[in-house]
Design a protein around this motif. Structure first.
Motif, PDB file in Angstrom:
ATOM      1  N   ASP A 117       0.867  -1.168   0.000  1.00 60.04           N
ATOM      2  CA  ASP A 117       0.000   0.000   0.000  1.00 60.04           C
ATOM      3  C   ASP A 117       0.912   1.229   0.000  1.00 60.04           C
ATOM      4  OD1 ASP A 117      -2.938   1.004   0.680  1.00 60.04           O
ATOM      5  OD2 ASP A 117      -1.560   2.163   1.921  1.00 60.04           O
ATOM      6  N   CYS A 119       0.952   4.966   0.622  1.00 58.94           N
ATOM      7  CA  CYS A 119       0.204   6.088   1.190  1.00 58.94           C
ATOM      8  C   CYS A 119       1.019   6.645   2.344  1.00 58.94           C
ATOM      9  CB  CYS A 119      -1.170   5.634   1.679  1.00 58.94           C
ATOM     10  SG  CYS A 119      -2.280   7.038   1.980  1.00 58.94           S
ATOM     11  N   CYS A 121      -0.482   8.149   5.192  1.00 61.28           N
ATOM     12  CA  CYS A 121      -1.247   8.391   6.425  1.00 61.28           C
ATOM     13  C   CYS A 121      -0.758   7.587   7.631  1.00 61.28           C
ATOM     14  CB  CYS A 121      -2.738   8.174   6.203  1.00 61.28           C
ATOM     15  SG  CYS A 121      -3.182   6.518   5.681  1.00 61.28           S
ATOM     16  N   SER A 164      -2.970   4.413  -2.488  1.00 58.56           N
ATOM     17  CA  SER A 164      -4.312   4.505  -1.899  1.00 58.56           C
ATOM     18  C   SER A 164      -4.631   5.899  -1.391  1.00 58.56           C
ATOM     19  CB  SER A 164      -4.439   3.507  -0.733  1.00 58.56           C
ATOM     20  OG  SER A 164      -3.665   3.928   0.364  1.00 58.56           O
ATOM     21  N   LYS A 194     -11.910   5.342  -4.557  1.00 60.78           N
ATOM     22  CA  LYS A 194     -11.842   5.135  -3.107  1.00 60.78           C
ATOM     23  C   LYS A 194     -12.696   6.200  -2.439  1.00 60.78           C
ATOM     24  CE  LYS A 194      -8.725   4.954   0.819  1.00 60.78           C
ATOM     25  NZ  LYS A 194      -7.342   4.933   1.277  1.00 60.78           N
ATOM     26  N   TYR A 200     -13.964   2.411   7.097  1.00 62.71           N
ATOM     27  CA  TYR A 200     -12.527   2.276   7.354  1.00 62.71           C
ATOM     28  C   TYR A 200     -12.204   2.373   8.844  1.00 62.71           C
ATOM     29  CZ  TYR A 200     -12.370   3.758   2.402  1.00 62.71           C
ATOM     30  OH  TYR A 200     -12.584   3.902   1.050  1.00 62.71           O
ATOM     31  N   PHE A 203      -9.867  -0.199  10.525  1.00 65.11           N
ATOM     32  CA  PHE A 203      -8.525  -0.158   9.913  1.00 65.11           C
ATOM     33  C   PHE A 203      -7.673   0.920  10.568  1.00 65.11           C
ATOM     34  CE2 PHE A 203      -5.519   1.863   7.071  1.00 65.11           C
ATOM     35  CZ  PHE A 203      -4.860   0.814   6.439  1.00 65.11           C
ATOM     36  N   ARG A 204      -8.308   2.037  10.876  1.00 72.52           N
ATOM     37  CA  ARG A 204      -7.522   3.151  11.422  1.00 72.52           C
ATOM     38  C   ARG A 204      -6.994   2.825  12.803  1.00 72.52           C
ATOM     39  NH1 ARG A 204     -11.066   8.009   8.618  1.00 72.52           N
ATOM     40  NH2 ARG A 204     -10.533   7.344   6.508  1.00 72.52           N
ATOM     41  N   ARG A 216     -10.998  12.975   5.581  1.00 74.87           N
ATOM     42  CA  ARG A 216     -10.366  12.769   4.274  1.00 74.87           C
ATOM     43  C   ARG A 216     -11.276  13.157   3.104  1.00 74.87           C
ATOM     44  NH1 ARG A 216      -6.203  10.151   6.601  1.00 74.87           N
ATOM     45  NH2 ARG A 216      -6.404   8.044   7.452  1.00 74.87           N
ATOM     46  N   GLN A 220     -10.757  11.872  -0.716  1.00 79.52           N
ATOM     47  CA  GLN A 220     -11.483  10.643  -1.053  1.00 79.52           C
ATOM     48  C   GLN A 220     -12.870  10.999  -1.611  1.00 79.52           C
ATOM     49  OE1 GLN A 220     -11.315   8.296   2.570  1.00 79.52           O
ATOM     50  NE2 GLN A 220      -9.144   7.834   2.251  1.00 79.52           N
ATOM     51  N   LYS A 247     -13.238   0.720  -3.685  1.00 79.01           N
ATOM     52  CA  LYS A 247     -13.141   0.561  -2.239  1.00 79.01           C
ATOM     53  C   LYS A 247     -14.042   1.552  -1.528  1.00 79.01           C
ATOM     54  CE  LYS A 247      -9.825   1.218   1.400  1.00 79.01           C
ATOM     55  NZ  LYS A 247      -8.552   1.765   1.748  1.00 79.01           N
ATOM     56  N   TYR A 270     -11.911  -3.849  -2.573  1.00 76.97           N
ATOM     57  CA  TYR A 270     -11.412  -3.950  -1.196  1.00 76.97           C
ATOM     58  C   TYR A 270     -12.592  -4.129  -0.244  1.00 76.97           C
ATOM     59  CZ  TYR A 270      -7.785  -3.262   2.395  1.00 76.97           C
ATOM     60  OH  TYR A 270      -6.892  -3.437   3.429  1.00 76.97           O
ATOM     61  N   VAL A 272     -13.464  -3.980   2.971  1.00 78.53           N
ATOM     62  CA  VAL A 272     -12.693  -3.245   3.981  1.00 78.53           C
ATOM     63  C   VAL A 272     -12.977  -3.677   5.418  1.00 78.53           C
ATOM     64  CG1 VAL A 272     -12.429  -1.226   2.487  1.00 78.53           C
ATOM     65  CG2 VAL A 272     -14.328  -1.329   4.133  1.00 78.53           C
ATOM     66  N   SER A 273     -12.202  -3.072   6.308  1.00 75.55           N
ATOM     67  CA  SER A 273     -12.223  -3.458   7.724  1.00 75.55           C
ATOM     68  C   SER A 273     -13.623  -3.434   8.332  1.00 75.55           C
ATOM     69  CB  SER A 273     -11.283  -2.543   8.509  1.00 75.55           C
ATOM     70  OG  SER A 273     -11.641  -1.176   8.341  1.00 75.55           O
ATOM     71  N   TYR A 312      -9.937  -9.422   4.585  1.00 76.63           N
ATOM     72  CA  TYR A 312      -9.463  -9.963   5.860  1.00 76.63           C
ATOM     73  C   TYR A 312     -10.008 -11.370   6.095  1.00 76.63           C
ATOM     74  CZ  TYR A 312      -8.353  -5.076   6.218  1.00 76.63           C
ATOM     75  OH  TYR A 312      -7.855  -3.832   5.935  1.00 76.63           O
TER      76      TYR A 312
HETATM   77  C1  PBG Z   1      -4.653   4.256   3.555  1.00 76.79           C
HETATM   78  C2  PBG Z   1      -5.664   3.169   3.546  1.00 76.79           C
HETATM   79  C3  PBG Z   1      -6.870   3.048   4.263  1.00 76.79           C
HETATM   80  C4  PBG Z   1      -7.384   1.792   3.973  1.00 76.79           C
HETATM   81  C5  PBG Z   1      -6.521   1.194   3.069  1.00 76.79           C
HETATM   82  N1  PBG Z   1      -5.470   2.078   2.806  1.00 76.79           N
HETATM   83  C6  PBG Z   1      -7.506   3.936   5.274  1.00 76.79           C
HETATM   84  C7  PBG Z   1      -8.038   5.233   4.922  1.00 76.79           C
HETATM   85  O1  PBG Z   1      -8.028   5.678   3.763  1.00 76.79           O
HETATM   86  O2  PBG Z   1      -8.466   5.890   5.852  1.00 76.79           O
HETATM   87  C8  PBG Z   1      -8.652   1.197   4.541  1.00 76.79           C
HETATM   88  C9  PBG Z   1      -8.714  -0.293   4.559  1.00 76.79           C
HETATM   89  C10 PBG Z   1      -9.764  -0.876   5.421  1.00 76.79           C
HETATM   90  O3  PBG Z   1     -10.602  -0.186   6.029  1.00 76.79           O
HETATM   91  O4  PBG Z   1      -9.765  -2.110   5.517  1.00 76.79           O
HETATM   92  N2  PBG Z   1      -5.017   5.453   2.989  1.00 76.79           N
END
Ligand code: PBG
Length: 322
Positions: A117, A119, A121, A164, A194, A200, A203-204, A216, A220, A247, A270, A272-273, A312
């Motif tokens: 990935d 990025c 952040c 990302s 995205k 998300y 994930f954070r 964001r 985004q 995503k 994706y 996601v989380s 996941y």
């Molecule tokens: C980084 C990134 C994020 C995710 C993947 N890459 C978080 C975000 O943009 O805040 C989220 C993945 C997930 O929620 O599983 N920018």
């Protein structure tokens, strides 16, 4: 039509149901996200994502072997650096945590396809995906740092990079930098559409990347927008993306379908989380059949048109799929 046609005929037993099934899910389609952290002997479960861990390099190697042995061909790496700063220097340090992780995985399981990935952040003290100037993320200043990050991942041995950040023009910048540094053969999987999503959240916690101010939404996409996703994907493809990603997945199945039907590139989604955590939480409460819900979700993402799924659930699903 009735009684000539009876659709129940082809639903009458598992054999015929399997024969006429339109969509399949295979571990070949999975990309498994891994979170790598500094230290030794660390395998810390992420509280909002049961079954997922922040792992130090030694533990990561063990996990990577297991992932590969389950028939999952690929992982995507997220790093949690020891120190964060304004410019996210840990993201493009030669001995950064992801750069080390790539080498450790390639040593342990050379066949495992390693995606990173790209990025900032996780590496910036403010938690935004780029350089912050005057309270906003500066698009153009961010591009050179993302390029440095992508090249440093490729140098460490990454097979593919996946930006990302959602800055405009980053695929072109990364493509040019990779080519210039001798990595013309390294593909880019662009997080093309995205969305600024509540999904998300967990994930954070996992990546310790919550923005310290604001959100964001200035980079985004707005969850209400559908046509804009096609513009984003078209631009990333024009700039040289090899795979385009949508995503999140579940609340955006229409977008996956649109992208699939509009472009002839592989499409990734994706899962996601937050989509994972919802299922886990409901299952813990005994409110849902976890295994069936998981397989139904993965099938729906494939049915919508995704070739690849970042999920996941990959290990659990691979165990079931055999
Ligand atoms: C980084 C990134 C994020 C995710 C993947 N890459 C978080 C975000 O943009 O805040 C989220 C993945 C997930 O929620 O599983 N920018």
């Amino acid at each position: 039509m009735f009684p000539i046609h009876r659709y129940r005929r082809l639903r009458s037993n598992p054999v015929i149901r399997k024969m006429v099934r339109e969509t399949s899910v295979s571990p070949d389609d999975f990309i498994y996200p891994l979170f790598v952290t500094c230290g030794k002997g660390i395998r810390k479960e992420i509280s909002s994502m049961p079954g997922c861990y922040q792992e130090s390099l030694d533990q990561l190697a063990i996990n990577a072997k297991e992932v590969y042995s389950l028939g999952i061909p690929s992982v995507i790496l997220f790093g949690i650096p020891e120190n964060k700063d304004e410019l996210g220097t840990g993201a493009y340090a030669e001995d950064g945590i992801v750069q080390q992780a790539i080498k450790v995985i390639k040593d342990a399981v050379p066949e495992l396809y390693v995606i990173t990935d790209v990025c900032l952040c996780e590496y910036t003290s403010h938690g935004h995906c780029g350089v912050v100037a005057k309270g906003d993320v500066d698009n153009d200043k961010t591009l050179s740092l993302l390029s440095l990050e992508a090249v440093s991942h490729a140098k460490a041995g990454a097979d593919m990079v996946a930006p990302s950040d959602m800055m405009d023009g980053r695929v072109a910048a990364i493509r040019a930098a990779l080519d210039q540094e001798g990595f013309a053969g390294t593909p880019i999987m662009a997080y093309a559409a995205k969305y600024a999503s509540a999904f998300y959240g967990p994930f954070r916690e996992a990546a310790e990347s919550t923005p310290q101010f604001g959100d964001r939404r200035s980079y985004q996409m707005d969850p209400a927008n559908r046509r804009e996703a096609l513009k984003e994907a078209a631009m990333d493809i024009a700039e040289g993306a090899d795979i385009v990603m949508v995503k999140p997945a579940l609340a955006y199945l229409d977008i996956i379908s649109d992208v699939r039907n509009t472009f002839n590139l592989p499409v990734a989604a994706y899962n996601v989380s937050g989509e994972y955590s919802l299922v886990k939480a409901a299952a813990q409460l005994g409110w849902i059949d976890e295994e069936r819900a998981m397989m139904e979700i993965l099938t729906s993402i494939r049915r919508a048109g995704a070739d690849l799924i970042l999920t996941y659930f990959a290990k659990e699903a691979a165990k079931i799929l055999g």
